[in-house]
Scaffold this motif. Sequence first.
Motif, PDB file in Angstrom:
ATOM      1  N   VAL A   1       0.661  -1.363  -0.168  1.00 15.84           N
ATOM      2  CA  VAL A   1       0.185  -0.007   0.001  1.00 15.84           C
ATOM      3  C   VAL A   1       0.937   1.198  -0.025  1.00 15.84           C
ATOM      4  O   VAL A   1       0.747   2.083  -0.748  1.00 15.84           O
ATOM      5  N   ARG A   2       1.778   1.347   0.990  1.00 14.88           N
ATOM      6  CA  ARG A   2       2.868   2.508   0.990  1.00 14.88           C
ATOM      7  C   ARG A   2       3.487   2.726  -0.355  1.00 14.88           C
ATOM      8  O   ARG A   2       3.671   3.632  -0.765  1.00 14.88           O
ATOM      9  N   ALA A   3       4.191   1.669  -0.986  1.00 11.29           N
ATOM     10  CA  ALA A   3       4.585   1.481  -1.917  1.00 11.29           C
ATOM     11  C   ALA A   3       3.962   2.214  -3.131  1.00 11.29           C
ATOM     12  O   ALA A   3       4.296   2.976  -4.070  1.00 11.29           O
ATOM     13  N   SER A   4       2.595   1.867  -3.350  1.00  8.56           N
ATOM     14  CA  SER A   4       1.648   2.373  -4.237  1.00  8.56           C
ATOM     15  C   SER A   4       1.234   3.871  -4.005  1.00  8.56           C
ATOM     16  O   SER A   4       1.497   4.497  -5.026  1.00  8.56           O
ATOM     17  N   ILE A   5       1.231   4.195  -2.772  1.00  9.81           N
ATOM     18  CA  ILE A   5       1.160   5.635  -2.584  1.00  9.81           C
ATOM     19  C   ILE A   5       2.535   6.519  -2.965  1.00  9.81           C
ATOM     20  O   ILE A   5       2.494   7.472  -3.614  1.00  9.81           O
ATOM     21  N   HIS A   6       3.615   5.865  -2.874  1.00  9.56           N
ATOM     22  CA  HIS A   6       4.975   6.627  -2.838  1.00  9.56           C
ATOM     23  C   HIS A   6       4.684   6.730  -4.523  1.00  9.56           C
ATOM     24  O   HIS A   6       5.165   7.770  -4.930  1.00  9.56           O
TER      25      HIS A   6
ATOM     26  N   ALA B   1      -9.174  -2.919   5.787  1.00 13.20           N
ATOM     27  CA  ALA B   1      -8.632  -2.837   4.435  1.00 13.20           C
ATOM     28  C   ALA B   1      -9.417  -2.570   3.424  1.00 13.20           C
ATOM     29  O   ALA B   1      -8.795  -1.901   2.311  1.00 13.20           O
ATOM     30  N   HIS B   2     -10.700  -2.767   3.358  1.00 15.26           N
ATOM     31  CA  HIS B   2     -11.538  -2.017   2.089  1.00 15.26           C
ATOM     32  C   HIS B   2     -11.368  -0.483   2.266  1.00 15.26           C
ATOM     33  O   HIS B   2     -11.230   0.031   1.148  1.00 15.26           O
ATOM     34  N   GLY B   3     -11.523   0.043   3.539  1.00 18.80           N
ATOM     35  CA  GLY B   3     -11.244   1.463   3.570  1.00 18.80           C
ATOM     36  C   GLY B   3      -9.939   1.969   2.914  1.00 18.80           C
ATOM     37  O   GLY B   3      -9.815   2.917   2.294  1.00 18.80           O
ATOM     38  N   VAL B   4      -8.678   1.089   3.092  1.00 19.29           N
ATOM     39  CA  VAL B   4      -7.529   1.413   2.703  1.00 19.29           C
ATOM     40  C   VAL B   4      -7.539   1.457   1.237  1.00 19.29           C
ATOM     41  O   VAL B   4      -7.071   2.444   0.401  1.00 19.29           O
ATOM     42  N   GLN B   5      -8.096   0.321   0.581  1.00 21.79           N
ATOM     43  CA  GLN B   5      -8.197   0.326  -0.730  1.00 21.79           C
ATOM     44  C   GLN B   5      -9.095   1.417  -1.415  1.00 21.79           C
ATOM     45  O   GLN B   5      -8.603   1.746  -2.619  1.00 21.79           O
ATOM     46  N   GLU B   6      -9.834   1.794  -1.093  1.00 18.56           N
ATOM     47  CA  GLU B   6     -10.836   2.954  -1.513  1.00 18.56           C
ATOM     48  C   GLU B   6      -9.859   4.241  -1.276  1.00 18.56           C
ATOM     49  O   GLU B   6     -10.112   5.101  -2.410  1.00 18.56           O
TER      50      GLU B   6
ATOM     51  N   ALA C   1      -4.993   7.983   7.083  1.00 25.01           N
ATOM     52  CA  ALA C   1      -6.018   7.977   8.318  1.00 25.01           C
ATOM     53  C   ALA C   1      -6.494   6.338   8.009  1.00 25.01           C
ATOM     54  O   ALA C   1      -6.813   5.795   9.092  1.00 25.01           O
ATOM     55  N   ALA C   2      -6.793   6.047   6.705  1.00 26.30           N
ATOM     56  CA  ALA C   2      -7.314   4.643   6.688  1.00 26.30           C
ATOM     57  C   ALA C   2      -6.438   3.536   6.992  1.00 26.30           C
ATOM     58  O   ALA C   2      -6.662   2.564   7.540  1.00 26.30           O
ATOM     59  N   ILE C   3      -5.154   3.808   6.622  1.00 28.43           N
ATOM     60  CA  ILE C   3      -3.997   3.044   7.042  1.00 28.43           C
ATOM     61  C   ILE C   3      -3.642   2.694   8.566  1.00 28.43           C
ATOM     62  O   ILE C   3      -3.598   1.853   9.469  1.00 28.43           O
ATOM     63  N   ASN C   4      -4.025   3.974   9.265  1.00 29.73           N
ATOM     64  CA  ASN C   4      -3.900   4.014  10.825  1.00 29.73           C
ATOM     65  C   ASN C   4      -5.018   3.268  11.266  1.00 29.73           C
ATOM     66  O   ASN C   4      -5.067   2.479  12.335  1.00 29.73           O
ATOM     67  N   ARG C   5      -6.284   3.244  10.774  1.00 27.53           N
ATOM     68  CA  ARG C   5      -7.234   2.510  11.199  1.00 27.53           C
ATOM     69  C   ARG C   5      -7.114   0.982  11.059  1.00 27.53           C
ATOM     70  O   ARG C   5      -7.347   0.137  11.701  1.00 27.53           O
TER      71      ARG C   5
ATOM     72  N   PHE D   1      -3.038   2.673  18.634  1.00 28.48           N
ATOM     73  CA  PHE D   1      -2.083   3.431  17.709  1.00 28.48           C
ATOM     74  C   PHE D   1      -2.841   4.414  17.144  1.00 28.48           C
ATOM     75  O   PHE D   1      -2.191   5.384  16.881  1.00 28.48           O
ATOM     76  N   ALA D   2      -3.969   4.333  16.631  1.00 27.26           N
ATOM     77  CA  ALA D   2      -4.857   5.440  16.016  1.00 27.26           C
ATOM     78  C   ALA D   2      -5.060   6.628  16.708  1.00 27.26           C
ATOM     79  O   ALA D   2      -6.223   7.166  16.447  1.00 27.26           O
ATOM     80  N   SER D   3      -4.306   7.010  17.447  1.00 26.51           N
ATOM     81  CA  SER D   3      -4.493   8.328  18.410  1.00 26.51           C
ATOM     82  C   SER D   3      -4.435   9.521  17.444  1.00 26.51           C
ATOM     83  O   SER D   3      -4.020   9.414  16.217  1.00 26.51           O
ATOM     84  N   GLU D   4      -5.104  10.431  17.914  1.00 28.68           N
ATOM     85  CA  GLU D   4      -5.261  11.797  17.240  1.00 28.68           C
ATOM     86  C   GLU D   4      -3.610  12.328  16.957  1.00 28.68           C
ATOM     87  O   GLU D   4      -3.326  12.946  16.127  1.00 28.68           O
ATOM     88  N   VAL D   5      -3.038  12.161  17.981  1.00 22.74           N
ATOM     89  CA  VAL D   5      -1.520  12.660  18.263  1.00 22.74           C
ATOM     90  C   VAL D   5      -0.832  12.237  16.706  1.00 22.74           C
ATOM     91  O   VAL D   5       0.008  12.925  16.165  1.00 22.74           O
ATOM     92  N   HIS D   6      -1.045  10.793  16.848  1.00 29.13           N
ATOM     93  CA  HIS D   6      -0.510  10.187  15.488  1.00 29.13           C
ATOM     94  C   HIS D   6      -0.663  10.495  14.321  1.00 29.13           C
ATOM     95  O   HIS D   6       0.025  10.938  13.416  1.00 29.13           O
TER      96      HIS D   6
END
Length: 188
Positions: free
Chosen positions: A55-60, A112-117, A146-150, A165-170
């Motif tokens: 996912v991160r490689a695709s975004i990059h 994961a569906h949220g990440v894909q979208e 944000a989807a990756i964090n979720r 992990f998915a805190s607002e600070v992060h």
Amino acid sequence: MDLLGQLITILAVLVGALSTHWANHRMERTKLRQMLLTRWDEKKLETYSEYVTYVRASIHAAVLLYETTEGLRDEPRDVRDLRLNLTDLGITQSSAFERVMLLAEDSVVVAAHGVQEAVAAVVWQARGVVDGTLEDWRKRNADAFAAINRFHQEVRNDLGVSGNFASEVHTARGLLLPGTRTGAADDS
């Protein structure tokens, strides 16, 4: 009396042997169940990690394509090569997503569906399939992370990792996206 004493002794030995056998059987089943759970948790962790890597490689790759086509970056590779790279990564990411679908519980699959979208929206703007401003681009990238964090949080829950992990600070740390060019025409 001797016969009765012998029968009681034999019966006690039989009860002891059966209870020992039953206890050993239960212990072995528990140990096997725990071993299988550990093995599946290891496989899940490997699958989830691989998915996020792609996912991160695709975004990059999408960022590289977008910045190159928008003139935000000078890239020695041509746009065609960048598009082909993004396509290849998308195929690999989809394959990794399918493995997540096979191993994950419902909440991880939903995340994961949220990440894909969200990643698809980033890729579509990078490819020019959808129009958008630099601000739209930033929002799409922020939504993807944000989807990756979720997804990370759901994976942690699935694997029994404590903590949040998915805190607002992060999430508020921001993205590594280029700033808006100001005064570029004035610099020449």
